[in-house]
Design a protein around this motif. Structure first.
Motif, PDB file in Angstrom:
ATOM      1  N   SER A   1      29.248  49.346 -18.920  1.00  0.00           N
ATOM      2  CA  SER A   1      29.447  49.078 -17.499  1.00  0.00           C
ATOM      3  C   SER A   1      29.008  50.274 -16.656  1.00  0.00           C
ATOM      4  CB  SER A   1      30.931  48.798 -17.236  1.00  0.00           C
ATOM      5  OG  SER A   1      31.209  48.881 -15.859  1.00  0.00           O
ATOM      6  N   PRO A   2      28.126  50.045 -15.682  1.00  0.00           N
ATOM      7  CA  PRO A   2      27.713  51.149 -14.807  1.00  0.00           C
ATOM      8  C   PRO A   2      28.889  51.737 -14.024  1.00  0.00           C
ATOM      9  CG  PRO A   2      26.396  49.168 -14.359  1.00  0.00           C
ATOM     10  CD  PRO A   2      27.419  48.814 -15.383  1.00  0.00           C
ATOM     11  N   VAL A   3      29.845  50.892 -13.669  1.00  0.00           N
ATOM     12  CA  VAL A   3      31.026  51.369 -12.934  1.00  0.00           C
ATOM     13  C   VAL A   3      31.821  52.336 -13.800  1.00  0.00           C
ATOM     14  CG1 VAL A   3      33.245  50.658 -11.945  1.00  0.00           C
ATOM     15  CG2 VAL A   3      31.164  49.336 -11.444  1.00  0.00           C
ATOM     16  N   ARG A   4      32.028  51.991 -15.064  1.00  0.00           N
ATOM     17  CA  ARG A   4      32.791  52.883 -15.952  1.00  0.00           C
ATOM     18  C   ARG A   4      32.019  54.164 -16.245  1.00  0.00           C
ATOM     19  NH1 ARG A   4      34.771  47.727 -18.129  1.00  0.00           N
ATOM     20  NH2 ARG A   4      33.062  47.668 -19.611  1.00  0.00           N
ATOM     21  N   ARG A   5      30.701  54.077 -16.360  1.00  0.00           N
ATOM     22  CA  ARG A   5      29.915  55.309 -16.550  1.00  0.00           C
ATOM     23  C   ARG A   5      30.045  56.217 -15.329  1.00  0.00           C
ATOM     24  NH1 ARG A   5      26.063  51.553 -18.648  1.00  0.00           N
ATOM     25  NH2 ARG A   5      24.816  51.757 -16.740  1.00  0.00           N
ATOM     26  N   GLN A   6      30.035  55.615 -14.145  1.00  0.00           N
ATOM     27  CA  GLN A   6      30.212  56.417 -12.930  1.00  0.00           C
ATOM     28  C   GLN A   6      31.613  57.028 -12.895  1.00  0.00           C
ATOM     29  OE1 GLN A   6      29.356  54.323  -9.277  1.00  0.00           O
ATOM     30  NE2 GLN A   6      29.688  56.136  -8.025  1.00  0.00           N
ATOM     31  N   MET A   7      32.594  56.280 -13.348  1.00  0.00           N
ATOM     32  CA  MET A   7      33.964  56.817 -13.422  1.00  0.00           C
ATOM     33  C   MET A   7      34.026  58.011 -14.363  1.00  0.00           C
ATOM     34  SD  MET A   7      36.377  53.461 -13.431  1.00  0.00           S
ATOM     35  CE  MET A   7      36.510  52.419 -11.995  1.00  0.00           C
ATOM     36  N   LEU A   8      33.345  57.915 -15.488  1.00  0.00           N
ATOM     37  CA  LEU A   8      33.289  59.055 -16.407  1.00  0.00           C
ATOM     38  C   LEU A   8      32.672  60.270 -15.736  1.00  0.00           C
ATOM     39  CD1 LEU A   8      32.233  57.547 -19.856  1.00  0.00           C
ATOM     40  CD2 LEU A   8      34.370  58.695 -19.302  1.00  0.00           C
ATOM     41  N   ASP A   9      31.618  60.046 -14.951  1.00  0.00           N
ATOM     42  CA  ASP A   9      30.987  61.156 -14.222  1.00  0.00           C
ATOM     43  C   ASP A   9      31.950  61.783 -13.225  1.00  0.00           C
ATOM     44  OD1 ASP A   9      28.589  60.815 -15.588  1.00  0.00           O
ATOM     45  OD2 ASP A   9      27.709  59.547 -14.020  1.00  0.00           O
ATOM     46  N   ILE A  10      32.706  60.950 -12.526  1.00  0.00           N
ATOM     47  CA  ILE A  10      33.673  61.454 -11.535  1.00  0.00           C
ATOM     48  C   ILE A  10      34.760  62.262 -12.227  1.00  0.00           C
ATOM     49  CG2 ILE A  10      35.448  60.751  -9.874  1.00  0.00           C
ATOM     50  CD1 ILE A  10      33.560  58.266  -9.320  1.00  0.00           C
ATOM     51  N   ILE A  11      35.287  61.740 -13.314  1.00  0.00           N
ATOM     52  CA  ILE A  11      36.362  62.437 -14.046  1.00  0.00           C
ATOM     53  C   ILE A  11      35.838  63.720 -14.676  1.00  0.00           C
ATOM     54  CG2 ILE A  11      38.011  62.245 -15.951  1.00  0.00           C
ATOM     55  CD1 ILE A  11      38.052  59.160 -15.318  1.00  0.00           C
ATOM     56  N   THR A  12      34.605  63.696 -15.162  1.00  0.00           N
ATOM     57  CA  THR A  12      33.998  64.902 -15.730  1.00  0.00           C
ATOM     58  C   THR A  12      33.861  65.983 -14.668  1.00  0.00           C
ATOM     59  OG1 THR A  12      32.778  63.621 -17.376  1.00  0.00           O
ATOM     60  CG2 THR A  12      31.944  65.818 -16.896  1.00  0.00           C
TER      61      THR A  12
END
Length: 138
Positions: free
Chosen positions: A16-27
């Motif tokens: 999911s692109p949304v979850r990948r973006q969430m990972l980027d935000i959390i990182t």
């Protein structure tokens, strides 16, 4: 849960692109709250929390409750395991191919250089012979 089940969960979460973006935000903001992650999306905090839970079930995110805030951290170990499983073997294969190409090219250059040196030597020998002939004629 087996290793392959774990991998399936990771791939599903990363699909999911949304979850990948969430990972980027959390990182970018380790220990941030789910509300901080939700600020980046046009979805409810509850929907964001559901997506974070998918990441957590795949072991890509670790969360802790801190009062009313659920804090998030990225766990890179599952991604590293995927990398190790597939890319390490391919890297070794391509490195071996690159090494063979390098040695082939170097061998070709050495042969070409050796042929060039022998042509230079033969020209020098011919030049010396021509000079001797000119001296004799003079």
């Amino acid at each position: 849960m087996t290793f392959d089940d774990d991998m399936s969960a990771v791939f599903n979460a990363l699909g999911s692109p949304v979850r990948r973006q969430m990972l980027d935000i959390i990182t970018a903001s380790p220990g941030c709250g789910v509300a901080h992650v939700a600020d980046h999306f046009e979805m409810s905090p509850v929907a964001v929390l559901k997506q974070v839970r998918v990441l957590e079930e795949a072991n890509l995110v670790h969360t802790e409750k801190d009062g009313r805030v659920r804090r998030c951290w990225v766990n890179t170990a599952p991604i590293q395991m995927i990398h190790d499983r597939w890319t390490t073997a391919f890297s070794a294969m391509w490195a071996a191919h690159a090494t063979r190409i390098k040695y082939s090219i170097e061998g070709f250059q050495e042969e070409r250089d050796a042929a060039g040196r022998s042509r230079v030597r033969s020209r020098r020998v011919q030049g010396d012979d021509q000079r001797d002939d000119r001296r004799r004629l003079a």
